[in-house]
Design a protein around this motif. Structure first.
Motif, PDB file in Angstrom:
ATOM      1  N   ASN A   9       4.778  -8.796 -13.461  1.00 51.95           N
ATOM      2  CA  ASN A   9       4.589 -10.191 -13.416  1.00 51.95           C
ATOM      3  C   ASN A   9       5.646 -10.996 -14.139  1.00 51.95           C
ATOM      4  O   ASN A   9       6.578 -10.295 -15.056  1.00 51.95           O
ATOM      5  CB  ASN A   9       3.401 -10.249 -14.245  1.00 51.95           C
ATOM      6  CG  ASN A   9       1.949  -9.987 -13.369  1.00 51.95           C
ATOM      7  OD1 ASN A   9       1.682 -10.444 -12.412  1.00 51.95           O
ATOM      8  ND2 ASN A   9       1.448  -8.888 -13.931  1.00 51.95           N
ATOM      9  N   SER A  10       5.821 -12.235 -13.973  1.00 48.34           N
ATOM     10  CA  SER A  10       6.943 -13.029 -14.382  1.00 48.34           C
ATOM     11  C   SER A  10       6.478 -14.333 -14.807  1.00 48.34           C
ATOM     12  O   SER A  10       5.954 -14.946 -13.819  1.00 48.34           O
ATOM     13  CB  SER A  10       8.418 -12.717 -13.794  1.00 48.34           C
ATOM     14  OG  SER A  10       8.037 -13.461 -12.577  1.00 48.34           O
ATOM     15  N   GLU A  11       7.352 -15.006 -15.530  1.00 46.92           N
ATOM     16  CA  GLU A  11       7.119 -16.582 -15.761  1.00 46.92           C
ATOM     17  C   GLU A  11       8.491 -17.102 -16.162  1.00 46.92           C
ATOM     18  O   GLU A  11       9.200 -16.608 -16.996  1.00 46.92           O
ATOM     19  CB  GLU A  11       6.158 -16.863 -16.620  1.00 46.92           C
ATOM     20  CG  GLU A  11       6.126 -18.305 -16.962  1.00 46.92           C
ATOM     21  CD  GLU A  11       4.816 -18.484 -17.776  1.00 46.92           C
ATOM     22  OE1 GLU A  11       4.359 -19.839 -17.632  1.00 46.92           O
ATOM     23  OE2 GLU A  11       4.257 -17.830 -18.680  1.00 46.92           O
ATOM     24  N   LEU A  12       8.885 -18.189 -15.627  1.00 44.41           N
ATOM     25  CA  LEU A  12      10.310 -18.724 -15.819  1.00 44.41           C
ATOM     26  C   LEU A  12       9.803 -20.198 -16.714  1.00 44.41           C
ATOM     27  O   LEU A  12       9.077 -21.039 -16.007  1.00 44.41           O
ATOM     28  CB  LEU A  12      11.107 -19.100 -14.546  1.00 44.41           C
ATOM     29  CG  LEU A  12      12.099 -19.966 -15.061  1.00 44.41           C
ATOM     30  CD1 LEU A  12      13.300 -19.147 -16.106  1.00 44.41           C
ATOM     31  CD2 LEU A  12      13.137 -20.136 -13.779  1.00 44.41           C
ATOM     32  N   LEU A  13      10.265 -20.459 -17.778  1.00 43.72           N
ATOM     33  CA  LEU A  13      10.291 -21.652 -18.522  1.00 43.72           C
ATOM     34  C   LEU A  13      11.410 -22.152 -18.871  1.00 43.72           C
ATOM     35  O   LEU A  13      12.507 -21.544 -19.047  1.00 43.72           O
ATOM     36  CB  LEU A  13       9.586 -21.319 -19.775  1.00 43.72           C
ATOM     37  CG  LEU A  13       8.227 -20.752 -19.869  1.00 43.72           C
ATOM     38  CD1 LEU A  13       8.132 -19.316 -20.581  1.00 43.72           C
ATOM     39  CD2 LEU A  13       7.040 -21.469 -20.348  1.00 43.72           C
ATOM     40  N   LEU A  14      11.688 -23.396 -18.404  1.00 43.95           N
ATOM     41  CA  LEU A  14      12.855 -24.452 -18.890  1.00 43.95           C
ATOM     42  C   LEU A  14      12.370 -25.423 -19.947  1.00 43.95           C
ATOM     43  O   LEU A  14      11.417 -25.927 -19.823  1.00 43.95           O
ATOM     44  CB  LEU A  14      13.400 -25.013 -17.392  1.00 43.95           C
ATOM     45  CG  LEU A  14      13.676 -23.994 -16.362  1.00 43.95           C
ATOM     46  CD1 LEU A  14      13.855 -24.941 -15.166  1.00 43.95           C
ATOM     47  CD2 LEU A  14      14.859 -23.450 -16.798  1.00 43.95           C
ATOM     48  N   SER A  47       5.244 -15.566 -11.104  1.00 43.72           N
ATOM     49  CA  SER A  47       4.977 -14.665 -10.017  1.00 43.72           C
ATOM     50  C   SER A  47       4.652 -13.452 -10.346  1.00 43.72           C
ATOM     51  O   SER A  47       4.659 -12.807 -11.544  1.00 43.72           O
ATOM     52  CB  SER A  47       6.280 -14.628  -9.134  1.00 43.72           C
ATOM     53  OG  SER A  47       7.179 -14.033  -9.754  1.00 43.72           O
ATOM     54  N   GLY A  48       4.277 -12.517  -9.242  1.00 44.31           N
ATOM     55  CA  GLY A  48       3.993 -11.132  -9.413  1.00 44.31           C
ATOM     56  C   GLY A  48       4.007 -10.188  -8.252  1.00 44.31           C
ATOM     57  O   GLY A  48       3.974 -10.754  -7.261  1.00 44.31           O
ATOM     58  N   GLY A  49       4.029  -9.157  -8.401  1.00 44.35           N
ATOM     59  CA  GLY A  49       3.870  -7.946  -7.154  1.00 44.35           C
ATOM     60  C   GLY A  49       4.369  -6.707  -7.742  1.00 44.35           C
ATOM     61  O   GLY A  49       4.534  -6.265  -8.522  1.00 44.35           O
ATOM     62  N   LYS A  50       4.973  -5.873  -6.277  1.00 43.78           N
ATOM     63  CA  LYS A  50       5.671  -4.732  -6.497  1.00 43.78           C
ATOM     64  C   LYS A  50       6.932  -4.689  -6.046  1.00 43.78           C
ATOM     65  O   LYS A  50       7.149  -5.763  -5.386  1.00 43.78           O
ATOM     66  CB  LYS A  50       4.862  -3.858  -5.563  1.00 43.78           C
ATOM     67  CG  LYS A  50       3.692  -3.310  -6.026  1.00 43.78           C
ATOM     68  CD  LYS A  50       2.965  -2.216  -5.229  1.00 43.78           C
ATOM     69  CE  LYS A  50       1.996  -1.216  -6.060  1.00 43.78           C
ATOM     70  NZ  LYS A  50       1.625   0.025  -5.294  1.00 43.78           N
ATOM     71  N   GLY A  51       7.897  -3.906  -6.693  1.00 48.94           N
ATOM     72  CA  GLY A  51       9.240  -4.162  -6.111  1.00 48.94           C
ATOM     73  C   GLY A  51      10.092  -3.252  -7.175  1.00 48.94           C
ATOM     74  O   GLY A  51       9.608  -2.815  -8.203  1.00 48.94           O
ATOM     75  N   THR A  52      11.348  -3.790  -7.038  1.00 48.28           N
ATOM     76  CA  THR A  52      12.373  -3.209  -8.094  1.00 48.28           C
ATOM     77  C   THR A  52      12.167  -3.727  -9.377  1.00 48.28           C
ATOM     78  O   THR A  52      11.844  -5.243  -9.506  1.00 48.28           O
ATOM     79  CB  THR A  52      13.786  -3.786  -7.423  1.00 48.28           C
ATOM     80  OG1 THR A  52      13.942  -3.296  -6.216  1.00 48.28           O
ATOM     81  CG2 THR A  52      14.981  -3.108  -8.425  1.00 48.28           C
ATOM     82  N   ILE A  53      12.491  -2.918 -10.214  1.00 43.47           N
ATOM     83  CA  ILE A  53      12.106  -3.411 -11.723  1.00 43.47           C
ATOM     84  C   ILE A  53      13.389  -3.779 -12.338  1.00 43.47           C
ATOM     85  O   ILE A  53      14.627  -3.399 -12.060  1.00 43.47           O
ATOM     86  CB  ILE A  53      11.672  -2.336 -12.423  1.00 43.47           C
ATOM     87  CG1 ILE A  53      10.146  -1.885 -11.918  1.00 43.47           C
ATOM     88  CG2 ILE A  53      11.465  -2.405 -13.939  1.00 43.47           C
ATOM     89  CD1 ILE A  53       9.199  -3.014 -12.005  1.00 43.47           C
TER      90      ILE A  53
END
Length: 128
Positions: free
Chosen positions: A50-55, A97-103
């Protein structure tokens, strides 16, 4: 008697939770530029993330409109967004965002490029 059973159940659950080994990893990539700050919070467990981008905009204008960004790392684009507005001196979440994939490893360097009002700024983001 019921209180004793309830107490034993609660204590057993607590002890089991203490013994659990969580594989959750959280990394905060951070960088500061001339007009912008960026923070990318990234958590993963196994190959699920899971990720979040803050500006944060600290430029001259009170607000900038129709901004866009591209966040990249050595394997390519992580995320892109066009058409967001942001006020000066205010953190804004622009992507979740989130999901499965490369770490993404905590030793990686991410680069965000932000475009606004015919300006462009690139910032390297690192885990501190």
């Amino acid at each position: 008697m019921k209180k004793i059973h309830l107490l034993i159940l609660v204590l057993s659950t607590f002890i089991m939770l203490l013994g659990c080994d969580s594989n959750l990893n959280v990394h905060t990539f951070y960088g500061v530029g001339i007009n912008w700050k960026a923070e990318y919070v990234y958590s993963y467990n196994g190959d699920v993330y899971n990720s979040e981008l803050l500006l944060f905009y600290n430029g001259e204008e009170k607000e900038v409109k129709e901004c866009e960004y591209t966040l990249k790392w050595k394997h390519g684009d992580i995320s892109k967004l066009k058409g967001f507005d942001i006020k000066r001196d205010e953190w804004k979440s622009v992507s979740k965002s989130g999901g499965k994939g490369t770490i993404i490893n905590k030793n990686e360097i991410l680069t965000i490029t932000i475009y606004w009002d015919n300006f462009e700024e690139s910032i390297d983001l690192k885990v501190e």
